[in-house]
Motif scaffolding. Structure first.
Motif, short mmCIF file in Angstrom:
data_model
loop_
_atom_site.label_atom_id
_atom_site.label_comp_id
_atom_site.label_asym_id
_atom_site.label_seq_id
_atom_site.Cartn_x
_atom_site.Cartn_y
_atom_site.Cartn_z
N ASP A 42 -21.50 31.46 64.28
CA ASP A 42 -21.66 30.72 63.03
C ASP A 42 -21.67 29.22 63.27
OD1 ASP A 42 -21.77 33.07 61.69
OD2 ASP A 42 -19.68 33.06 61.04
N ALA A 45 -24.99 28.25 64.57
CA ALA A 45 -26.03 28.31 63.55
C ALA A 45 -25.95 27.13 62.60
CB ALA A 45 -25.94 29.62 62.78
N LEU A 60 -16.97 23.76 53.76
CA LEU A 60 -16.47 25.10 54.05
C LEU A 60 -16.36 25.91 52.77
CD1 LEU A 60 -13.55 23.79 56.24
CD2 LEU A 60 -15.63 24.81 57.13
N LYS A 157 -13.68 33.50 73.45
CA LYS A 157 -13.99 34.88 73.08
C LYS A 157 -15.30 35.36 73.70
CE LYS A 157 -15.10 37.08 69.16
NZ LYS A 157 -15.84 36.56 68.04
N THR A 166 -17.90 45.52 75.85
CA THR A 166 -17.55 46.60 74.95
C THR A 166 -17.27 47.89 75.73
OG1 THR A 166 -19.93 46.79 74.70
CG2 THR A 166 -18.72 45.81 72.87
N VAL A 373 -29.15 41.09 78.79
CA VAL A 373 -30.13 41.27 77.72
C VAL A 373 -29.60 42.26 76.68
CG1 VAL A 373 -32.44 42.13 77.19
CG2 VAL A 373 -32.10 40.70 79.17
N GLU A 374 -28.93 43.31 77.17
CA GLU A 374 -28.40 44.31 76.23
C GLU A 374 -27.30 43.74 75.35
OE1 GLU A 374 -27.38 47.95 78.13
OE2 GLU A 374 -29.40 48.25 78.90
N GLY A 377 -27.93 42.42 71.72
CA GLY A 377 -28.01 43.26 70.54
C GLY A 377 -29.43 43.69 70.24
N THR A 378 -29.55 44.62 69.26
CA THR A 378 -30.83 45.25 68.98
C THR A 378 -31.90 44.23 68.63
OG1 THR A 378 -29.55 47.04 68.07
CG2 THR A 378 -31.89 47.10 67.66
N ARG A 379 -31.55 43.24 67.85
CA ARG A 379 -32.55 42.28 67.43
C ARG A 379 -32.34 40.91 68.06
NH1 ARG A 379 -31.68 45.81 63.58
NH2 ARG A 379 -33.49 46.94 62.82
N GLY A 380 -31.44 40.85 69.03
CA GLY A 380 -31.28 39.67 69.87
C GLY A 380 -31.10 38.35 69.18
N GLY A 381 -30.04 38.17 68.40
CA GLY A 381 -29.82 36.87 67.79
C GLY A 381 -28.57 36.19 68.30
N TRP A 383 -26.98 33.94 70.24
CA TRP A 383 -27.17 32.80 71.15
C TRP A 383 -25.91 32.52 71.95
CZ3 TRP A 383 -31.91 33.06 71.11
CH2 TRP A 383 -32.67 33.09 69.94
N PRO B 29 -34.12 52.15 70.96
CA PRO B 29 -34.17 50.69 70.85
C PRO B 29 -32.82 50.06 70.49
CG PRO B 29 -35.02 51.69 68.86
CD PRO B 29 -34.60 52.82 69.76
N LEU B 31 -29.02 48.61 70.61
CA LEU B 31 -28.06 47.99 71.53
C LEU B 31 -26.88 47.50 70.71
CD1 LEU B 31 -30.60 45.83 73.54
CD2 LEU B 31 -29.35 47.78 74.43
N ARG B 256 -33.47 35.53 61.80
CA ARG B 256 -32.05 35.86 61.92
C ARG B 256 -31.19 34.77 61.31
NH1 ARG B 256 -34.16 37.86 67.51
NH2 ARG B 256 -35.13 35.85 67.35
N PHE B 281 -26.83 39.91 60.38
CA PHE B 281 -27.01 38.49 60.69
C PHE B 281 -26.39 37.59 59.64
CE2 PHE B 281 -30.46 40.74 62.79
CZ PHE B 281 -30.17 40.39 64.09
#
Lengths: 418, 422
Positions: A42, A45, A60, A157, A166, A373-374, A377-381, A383, B29, B31, B256, B281
């Motif tokens: 967060d 972002a 906040l 963390k 995990t 890479v794994e 996460g599934t949609r890779g956000g 950072w 697919p 992860l 995202r 997200f």
């Protein structure tokens, strides 16, 4: 008078400043990545990493404690008291509000009238008092929009997630898999290339120049072009191998693979018997893709070695093999070491070749780059995970580089000066 | 409700009693947290069948499955996010048809069963059609996300028709705020969120038959009907007042990151149209159903098209034939297989026999009701179009459109790229 010995010229200063600026420019993104690896998703972002180093004013959204659990009855009214932050007093509220449309409606310390006798007071340190009747003080905690001076906040963390992850030991397993790939994939091409380079540099035979030209030409072949044909080739080799030896019974194949690591290397999988993917395949692939550069680099270095020594040895009756092992190899050590660094870094960072030649659906042959890479996460956000993983994965290459860097410079100059 | 569960387990026990326990590999697919969910389902299968099951996920599933199939090291069962890719693989002979009777089962037990059978039926290497794919796990795309408390602060009501939604959009602008957060950025797949918008608009302005014709290119991409649907999307995305950051930010904002604007202080926008997976997200700690909620992306009241729903899903197919692989597909038919994931997060199912009280939170149930209550359900068109269009020029064309190119020019270009593929 400027150029007296012991004084630095203006040009010297310009050089030094430019070098410093270039280094700073080069390091700047790395520092950003490093700082980001200590921030939460967060935070990344919402604000830039450069802002995280100093106290900053942030907007906040915080929720007061759940009135169903925390309200206390006082003089016929229900009251919830508490602190919006953890109570450390590090954050200082300047203005606040209770509606998303008016987030700066009140100064710190002011009391807000929320209608029908419901009131709220928020102090600069985050202490709040929220009171109202039975009906008002129910449901969810009141939202508070606070504009607060926030000190820098960092977390470890991300490193915990990347390193200890995990799944138990997944990263450790991937680390050892990566070593299993990289060490042979570095050693094999060096051995082959050293022999080849000696032959091309010091042994006279027909078509030598053409052979060298061909190898230099191979440097420009993109490996992406060869991936799938090569994989199909591996598949047919495994099939041929099985045709010759006979396909082991499923139970035997399993036992063979379990007791003998070589079994898995040869493509006998505990599951279905035959598989074109395996460690042997990826070693061969890395060797093939690394050889042109290795031979080219080592040959150019070896050609530059003093002819007199080699001719003396020949006169004294040394064979080519003796010359190679006793004279050439020890003298070529810097070039060997520098190529080893190149090849090691390239195989360590590789994901593409590993995905094609090694990683399959059994999940046992993952490498570190793939593991990272794994983690995205599934949609890779994620950072923050990416930044952290980058620093974790460069630790080994950095160690290799710093322990061998004195050879790197010498090796880079290999063959360039005659 | 317990009874069918036990019978299915008993049936499996019989099945597995006959066969030897084997290793079943599954590739998909998913992860991260999703991986844990699918592993929970597969653990249920392992317990019921006695097979050893291992799952591997990949972010580049589309490429990896092709490589694995070429190498002869394909997993036993693969979960394809795009039916188009599964159809291509079936044509190349990499898939094994499902056991006979699966088609009839789907027709009887899935809501809108025939459409799921059609989506899973492909031409094999010899050109004859058979059922290769079994749909398991569905996403609903026609959702608009919002913050109920921000709506309450401003006094807005949830719109139930497209006319109301447009009126609300104008109302928010009149109040000096920004109604929408739209982001198309997604690395190499930049542009895909816009294709969902266009598909949703297509379903809301044209008949389902026209939609099907469009997906199969019987209706040309540069047909006035399609251009009008693209312009419907443009009415939202190309208006500087409507979008957070202005129309210029649409193509460059990552999908995202775009929903985060709804939870900023002060809010940067009030609504976000995105599929059912997007809460992953939202900022950490956001509770769906309380801090964030959704409503059905409404249809025009003035057009008699019912309530169409756009969705997507994963299709499971056998990529390496083995008795264990067939056992797994058999297991996926049991309500238990659906209920395990329902109890986790982000799972919807058209299975009519499941106990909907098993959903982990009421919002998922609400989503599933949208799915079950749809008068028209259509699959994400870009996933069905040929890869070069659906995962290529359609994406890039939408980025061009968001960047200011005219809808007609964009549609012409996409159509000519489609012609080139034929």
């Amino acid at each position: 008078m400027d150029n007296i010995a012991g004084r630095k010229s203006a040009l010297n200063w310009v050089v030094q400043i430019s070098v410093f600026l270039l280094v700073a420019l080069w390091l700047f993104p790395t520092v950003g990545l490093f700082v980001s690896s200590f921030r939460t998703a967060d935070q990344i972002a919402t604000s830039g990493w450069w802002k995280s180093l100093f106290p900053s004013e942030q907007n906040l959204v915080i929720r007061a404690a759940d009135p169903d659990d925390f309200r206390i009855e006082k003089d016929g009214l229900f009251v919830v008291e508490g602190n919006l932050f953890d109570g450390s007093g590090a954050k200082v509220i300047s203005v606040w509000g209770t509606s998303s449309r008016a987030i700066d409606a009140y100064e710190a310390g002011q009391t807000a009238d929320l209608g029908d006798g419901e009131t709220m007071t928020v102090q600069a340190n985050g202490d709040y008092v929220w009171s109202g009747n039975d009906e008002q003080m129910a449901g969810r905690g009141q939202r508070v929009f606070a504009t607060a001076e926030t000190p820098p906040e960092f977390t470890v963390k991300n490193y915990d997630t990347v390193l200890f992850g995990t799944t138990d030991g997944a990263m450790a397993k991937a680390f050892f898999n990566t070593l299993t790939v990289t060490i042979p994939a570095t050693v094999i091409p060096i051995i082959i290339a050293a022999f080849a380079a000696y032959a091309l540099a010091w042994m006279d035979f027909k078509g030598r120049a053409l052979l060298i030209a061909t190898i230099v030409g191979l440097l420009v072949v993109p490996l992406q072009l060869a991936l799938i044909p090569l994989l199909t080739l591996h598949g047919s080799i495994v099939e041929l191998w099985i045709d010759i030896l006979g396909k082991p019974e499923l139970e035997n194949a399993r036992r063979f693979a379990e007791v003998n690591p070589l079994g898995e290397l040869l493509g006998y999988q505990p599951g279905d018997g035959v598989n074109a993917k395996g460690y042997l395949g990826i070693w061969m692939a890395h060797t093939g893709f690394g050889l042109p550069l290795a031979i080219y680099l080592l040959r150019n270095y070896m050609v530059g070695l003093p002819r007199d020594i080699i001719e003396n040895a020949k006169v004294d009756g040394a064979t080519d093999f003796q010359i190679f092992t006793k004279i050439i190899l020890p003298l070529s050590f810097p070039a060997l070491a520098s190529f080893a660094i190149f090849q090691f870094l390239w195989t360590w960072n590789d994901l593409l070749v590993a995905k094609v030649f090694l990683i399959d659906a059994s999940g046992k042959t993952t490498v570190m780059t793939n593991q990272i890479v794994e983690l995205l996460g599934t949609r890779g956000g994620n950072w923050e995970i990416l930044a952290t993983a980058a620093f974790v994965s460069i630790a080994v290459p950095l160690a290799v580089f710093f322990s061998m860097q004195r050879y790197l410079v010498r090796g880079l100059l290999a063959g360039s000066v005659k | 409700m317990k009874k069918p569960f036990y019978t299915s387990v008993a049936a499996l026990a019989l099945l597995s009693g006959a066969a030897i326990a084997e290793d079943v590999t599954v590739f998909g697919p998913w992860l991260g947290p999703d991986q844990e969910n699918v592993e929970a389902v597969l653990a249920g299968f392992a317990a019921a069948s006695g097979h050893n099951v291992s799952y591997v996920g990949s972010d580049s599933f589309e490429q990896q499955i092709r490589i694995d199939a070429e190498a002869g090291s394909a997993p036993n069962v693969s979960a394809f996010p795009q039916p188009g890719l599964a159809a291509d693989m079936a044509k190349d002979g990499f898939l094994t048809p499902l056991a006979s009777g699966t088609g009839d089962w789907v027709r009887e037990n899935y809501a809108a069963g025939q459409s799921w059978v059609d989506l899973g039926t492909y031409a094999g290497p010899d050109g004859s059609d058979s059922l290769y794919g079994f749909f398991y796990k569905v996403d609903v795309k026609s959702l608009v996300w919002y913050s109920p408390e921000n709506f309450e602060d401003a006094g807005y009501e949830v719109p139930t028709t497209m006319e109301e939604l447009k009126a609300l959009t104008d109302q928010i602008v009149a109040d000096g705020e920004t109604p929408w957060c739209i982001g198309l950025g997604s690395g190499g797949a930049t542009g895909w969120p816009a294709t969902d918008w266009v598909e949703d608009m297509m379903l809301r302005t044209q008949s389902p038959e026209d939609y099907d014709a469009w997906v199969s290119n019987e209706l040309k991409f540069n047909d006035p009907k399609v251009v009008a649907a693209i312009e419907e999307f443009g009415a939202f995305a190309r208006n500087d007042d409507y979008v957070a950051g202005g129309a210029g930010a649409v193509a460059s904002t990552d999908f995202r990151d775009s929903p985060k604007g709804m939870f900023a202080s002060p809010p940067q926008c009030y609504m976000h149209r995105q599929a059912s997976f997007i809460p992953a997200f939202f900022p950490e700690g956001t509770v769906v159903g309380e801090d964030a909620d959704f409503f059905y992306f409404p249809a025009y009241e003035g057009k008699d098209l019912g309530s169409p729903v756009l969705g997507a899903g994963t299709v499971w197919a056998i990529t390496n034939d083995s008795p264990g692989a067939h056992d797994l597909i058999e297991y996926l038919k049991s309500p238990e297989a659906h209920e395990i994931w329902m109890a986790q997060k982000g799972f919807l199912t058209p299975h009519k026999g499941v106990d909907t009280s098993k959903f982990s939170d009421p919002t998922l149930k609400k989503m599933n009701d949208i799915l079950l209550g749809a008068t028209t359900f259509r699959f994400d068109g870009s996933d069905l179009m040929p890869g070069g269009v659906g995962a290529g020029t359609f994406w890039t064309g939408m980025v061009d459109y968001a960047g200011g190119k005219s809808a007609q020019d964009v549609a012409d270009e996409i159509q000519s790229s489609w012609d080139a593929l034929k």
